[in-house]
Design a protein around this motif. Structure first.
Motif, PDB file in Angstrom:
ATOM      1  N   PRO A 134      -2.582   1.619   6.342  1.00 45.73           N
ATOM      2  CA  PRO A 134      -1.632   1.963   5.556  1.00 45.73           C
ATOM      3  C   PRO A 134      -0.585   2.217   6.596  1.00 45.73           C
ATOM      4  O   PRO A 134       0.574   2.585   5.756  1.00 45.73           O
ATOM      5  CB  PRO A 134      -2.076   4.390   6.521  1.00 45.73           C
ATOM      6  CG  PRO A 134      -3.187   4.010   5.930  1.00 45.73           C
ATOM      7  CD  PRO A 134      -3.690   2.770   6.987  1.00 45.73           C
ATOM      8  N   VAL A 135      -0.505   1.226   7.500  1.00 51.51           N
ATOM      9  CA  VAL A 135       1.149   0.846   8.104  1.00 51.51           C
ATOM     10  C   VAL A 135       1.392  -0.424   7.572  1.00 51.51           C
ATOM     11  O   VAL A 135       2.942  -0.174   7.158  1.00 51.51           O
ATOM     12  CB  VAL A 135       0.765   0.693   9.672  1.00 51.51           C
ATOM     13  CG1 VAL A 135       2.387  -0.167   9.910  1.00 51.51           C
ATOM     14  CG2 VAL A 135       0.581   1.975  10.591  1.00 51.51           C
ATOM     15  N   GLN A 136       0.267  -0.650   7.091  1.00 54.49           N
ATOM     16  CA  GLN A 136       0.675  -2.376   6.093  1.00 54.49           C
ATOM     17  C   GLN A 136       1.788  -1.348   4.438  1.00 54.49           C
ATOM     18  O   GLN A 136       2.437  -2.535   4.393  1.00 54.49           O
ATOM     19  CB  GLN A 136      -0.369  -2.919   5.949  1.00 54.49           C
ATOM     20  CG  GLN A 136      -1.169  -3.845   6.896  1.00 54.49           C
ATOM     21  CD  GLN A 136      -1.929  -4.796   6.782  1.00 54.49           C
ATOM     22  OE1 GLN A 136      -3.254  -3.881   6.540  1.00 54.49           O
ATOM     23  NE2 GLN A 136      -1.741  -6.179   7.298  1.00 54.49           N
ATOM     24  N   ALA A 137       1.086  -0.804   3.995  1.00 60.87           N
ATOM     25  CA  ALA A 137       1.134  -0.325   2.505  1.00 60.87           C
ATOM     26  C   ALA A 137       2.642   0.085   2.947  1.00 60.87           C
ATOM     27  O   ALA A 137       3.375   0.563   1.675  1.00 60.87           O
ATOM     28  CB  ALA A 137      -0.353   0.863   2.056  1.00 60.87           C
ATOM     29  N   ALA A 138       2.810   0.975   4.035  1.00 58.36           N
ATOM     30  CA  ALA A 138       4.286   1.769   3.929  1.00 58.36           C
ATOM     31  C   ALA A 138       5.101   0.304   3.829  1.00 58.36           C
ATOM     32  O   ALA A 138       6.697   0.946   3.929  1.00 58.36           O
ATOM     33  CB  ALA A 138       3.957   2.797   4.900  1.00 58.36           C
ATOM     34  N   PHE A 139       4.970  -0.173   5.397  1.00 60.05           N
ATOM     35  CA  PHE A 139       5.906  -1.305   5.790  1.00 60.05           C
ATOM     36  C   PHE A 139       6.543  -1.876   3.697  1.00 60.05           C
ATOM     37  O   PHE A 139       7.664  -2.429   3.735  1.00 60.05           O
ATOM     38  CB  PHE A 139       5.528  -2.701   6.076  1.00 60.05           C
ATOM     39  CG  PHE A 139       5.792  -2.628   7.449  1.00 60.05           C
ATOM     40  CD1 PHE A 139       7.134  -3.127   8.630  1.00 60.05           C
ATOM     41  CD2 PHE A 139       5.355  -1.280   8.323  1.00 60.05           C
ATOM     42  CE1 PHE A 139       7.261  -3.105   8.982  1.00 60.05           C
ATOM     43  CE2 PHE A 139       5.174  -0.968   9.700  1.00 60.05           C
ATOM     44  CZ  PHE A 139       7.412  -1.951   9.934  1.00 60.05           C
ATOM     45  N   ARG A 140       5.232  -2.241   2.925  1.00 62.82           N
ATOM     46  CA  ARG A 140       5.795  -3.311   1.446  1.00 62.82           C
ATOM     47  C   ARG A 140       6.459  -1.853   0.965  1.00 62.82           C
ATOM     48  O   ARG A 140       7.287  -2.032  -0.400  1.00 62.82           O
ATOM     49  CB  ARG A 140       3.879  -3.432   1.143  1.00 62.82           C
ATOM     50  CG  ARG A 140       4.245  -4.220  -0.378  1.00 62.82           C
ATOM     51  CD  ARG A 140       2.468  -4.919  -1.034  1.00 62.82           C
ATOM     52  NE  ARG A 140       2.026  -3.085  -0.890  1.00 62.82           N
ATOM     53  CZ  ARG A 140       1.183  -3.408  -1.794  1.00 62.82           C
ATOM     54  NH1 ARG A 140       0.541  -4.287  -1.973  1.00 62.82           N
ATOM     55  NH2 ARG A 140       0.162  -1.977  -1.708  1.00 62.82           N
TER      56      ARG A 140
END
Length: 163
Positions: free
Chosen positions: A86-92
């Motif tokens: 979820p953090v990777q997705a939010a950064f994207r």
């Protein structure tokens, strides 16, 4: 020389290393996990953040032998196949990166931050917690937005797990 045995991204590894080998160099040079970056060699930038036994650690401040017996998670260990953490997705989604050099450390620090605060974060707390991570490109605005969005997403998951 010392023998280092640890679990990295769910995989058991063992190597003989010089006693002075930093964890960041062990990960990059011995294991080929180059997502963890060396940015400053003085523990100021946070580009080298990984999780050791579930806690964020600047891997340029820890010897590989100190991590022996531990579980280490790097940026490469977060995604589940094609599904981003979820953090990777939010950064994207929130454009929380530009050159990407600091991003792995930011993401690893953000996950630790979200978990320590049980997903209860505000902008002031996020900005304070990021003081050990330097980004020279983005000005932090989108990084903070991404962390707050990921916190909301993960908090939903934390609630569901508790029920």
């Amino acid at each position: 020389m010392s023998r280092v045995e640890l679990t990295v991204n769910g995989r058991s590894v063992a190597r003989e290393v010089e006693d002075r080998t930093l964890l960041v160099h062990f990960l990059r040079e011995e294991l080929g996990l180059t997502g963890t970056h060396v940015g400053c060699d003085t523990s100021q930038c946070g580009a080298c953040v990984v999780h050791v036994d579930g806690r964020a650690v600047k891997s340029c401040t820890m010897l590989a032998v100190q991590a022996s017996g531990s579980t280490v998670t790097t940026i490469e260990g977060l995604a589940r196949g094609e599904e981003l953490h979820p953090v990777q997705a939010a950064f994207r989604e929130h454009h929380g990166l530009q050159c990407g050099f600091c991003t792995p450390g930011m993401i690893m620090a953000a996950i630790d931050m979200i978990e320590r605060h049980d997903g209860q974060l505000d902008e002031k707390t996020v900005r304070h917690e990021l003081e050990g991570n330097i980004c020279r490109c983005t000005g932090y605005h989108n990084i903070v937005k991404a962390i707050l969005a990921a916190s909301d997403t993960m908090r939903g998951g934390m609630r569901a797990a508790a029920e």
